[in-house]
Design an enzyme around this catalytic site. Sequence first.
Site, PDB file in Angstrom:
ATOM      1  N   MET A   1      37.687  32.532  42.221  1.00  0.00           N
ATOM      2  CA  MET A   1      38.558  33.697  42.066  1.00  0.00           C
ATOM      3  C   MET A   1      39.287  34.040  43.355  1.00  0.00           C
ATOM      4  SD  MET A   1      39.324  35.365  39.336  1.00  0.00           S
ATOM      5  CE  MET A   1      37.887  35.362  38.283  1.00  0.00           C
TER       6      MET A   1
ATOM      7  N   THR B   1      32.605  37.413  36.239  1.00  0.00           N
ATOM      8  CA  THR B   1      34.037  37.168  36.380  1.00  0.00           C
ATOM      9  C   THR B   1      34.790  38.455  36.708  1.00  0.00           C
ATOM     10  OG1 THR B   1      34.031  35.266  34.891  1.00  0.00           O
ATOM     11  CG2 THR B   1      36.125  36.383  35.193  1.00  0.00           C
TER      12      THR B   1
ATOM     13  N   PHE C   1      28.920  32.907  41.764  1.00  0.00           N
ATOM     14  CA  PHE C   1      29.735  31.694  41.888  1.00  0.00           C
ATOM     15  C   PHE C   1      31.197  31.923  41.531  1.00  0.00           C
ATOM     16  CE2 PHE C   1      29.016  31.499  37.352  1.00  0.00           C
ATOM     17  CZ  PHE C   1      30.046  30.732  36.825  1.00  0.00           C
ATOM     18  N   LYS C   2      31.485  32.956  40.741  1.00  0.00           N
ATOM     19  CA  LYS C   2      32.873  33.203  40.355  1.00  0.00           C
ATOM     20  C   LYS C   2      33.769  33.486  41.568  1.00  0.00           C
ATOM     21  CE  LYS C   2      31.719  32.950  35.992  1.00  0.00           C
ATOM     22  NZ  LYS C   2      31.774  34.021  35.035  1.00  0.00           N
ATOM     23  N   ASP C   3      33.176  33.984  42.662  1.00  0.00           N
ATOM     24  CA  ASP C   3      33.961  34.265  43.866  1.00  0.00           C
ATOM     25  C   ASP C   3      34.632  33.007  44.409  1.00  0.00           C
ATOM     26  OD1 ASP C   3      33.433  37.042  44.173  1.00  0.00           O
ATOM     27  OD2 ASP C   3      31.469  36.599  45.038  1.00  0.00           O
TER      28      ASP C   3
END
Length: 461
Positions: A112, A140, A107-109
């Site tokens: 980011m 992350t 999910f960090k994509d």
Amino acid sequence: MQYMSTRGDTKTVSFADACLAGLAPDGGLYTPVEYPKLAPASGKESYTDIATRVLSAFAGDSISEADVQTLVAKAYASFAHQSVTPLSEIGPDQWLLELHHGPTLAFKDVAMQIIAQFYDHLLAERGQRLTVLCATSGDTGGAAAAAFAGLESVDVFILHPHERISPIQRRFMTSTGASNVHNFALDGDFDESQAIVKALFADQTFRQDVRLSGVNSINWTRIAAQSVYFATAQAALGSERKLRFVVPTGNFGDALAAYVAARCGLLNGLEIVSAVNANRTMVDLMETGKLSKRAAHATHSPAMDIALPSNAERLLFEVMQRDTDQLRNFYNQFAQSGAAELSDQARGALGCVGVKAVSIDDGETEAEMKRLYQETGTLQCPHTAVGTAAARATRDASADSVDVILSTAHAAKFPETVEAITGHTPALPERSESWLARDEVFERLPSDLNAVREAIRERVS
């Protein structure tokens, strides 16, 4: 659109300054002076349409809406699913919000990729270069490495706890081959890495010398970007339906993003379950009003092995009625004694904000992963299983809401754990197989502030 520090010892700044700074100079977290009021998302809007509208509201005059639209389209072009964060049904009134279709399968994509585009745009306008520093409990770092790799305006330094993340997670951050991405494996847990990051930001001389910036969920842009997929889930399932979001939680950023979406008018009410593993700080804070210093426990869900969730500060800021003195005193007390307690007013407000917390241990996680495979034929990552287990444990049979559980990472990021528990090895998506053939580059360092500071100075200079 102006932003203030939760600790109140610095002037308000623009979105651009808050985005590029990450952490406020006084050690607080940037938050909007006022939340924008937004119309709920429509089922006729695409993900990029909704993201453009939401992020433009938070960006204000810092980035034009036309530029935001261009940057959003570029950020999500690499995602494997055209919906970016699609929903999949796993049972009656139970949906998974799939957040793992980006380049590093987590999910960090989602946040980011857009942060990197914003940085590149803003720094090009200013003719500046920055040093990005982040600590990671697993995802992350990989997302930051993939998003910022090759950008000429940014050097990226990633701190991760040595041998406390999965090999696939590590490869996503150590195998970019980009000369501007630097990885340090520290002898300690995530909270020690995060403490070093905060200490380096508090060192004003160092911060100015290397032009330091942060992209952990301490960066408000991360929260703003993540609020979008809560809005798209509401639109997809119907604006009239009440949704209960169950959020696997480490640093509390994703859960806070749901709170932000609701504050902006993007959700039909607010009901959040913050699902944690054996690191139950949020559960204890919600139940007792006390924050206590503790060591992080290693679990099957390593990205959530965090004992001090940074974004709890933003929620506490709100329940303290934005009293910066009260919040600053609370965290000063915690720093001095290792414990702090909310006032009766703040504790009462915390209980009414619409956020609950529940802890799922490794045994429950294992049982849930097996159950999911037997009932749905799918392999889920242990973090997602913490979420689905929490949803089952807290579900009220008489409730009229629909559960939306965040599927935070692809199971293939944790093949050893998934295979050991279910007897089946998740296949790495074809688009990610090239990472396994690449050489890794990282340096092992002690979990020591001075050692990290000097290593960064050496490489920046």
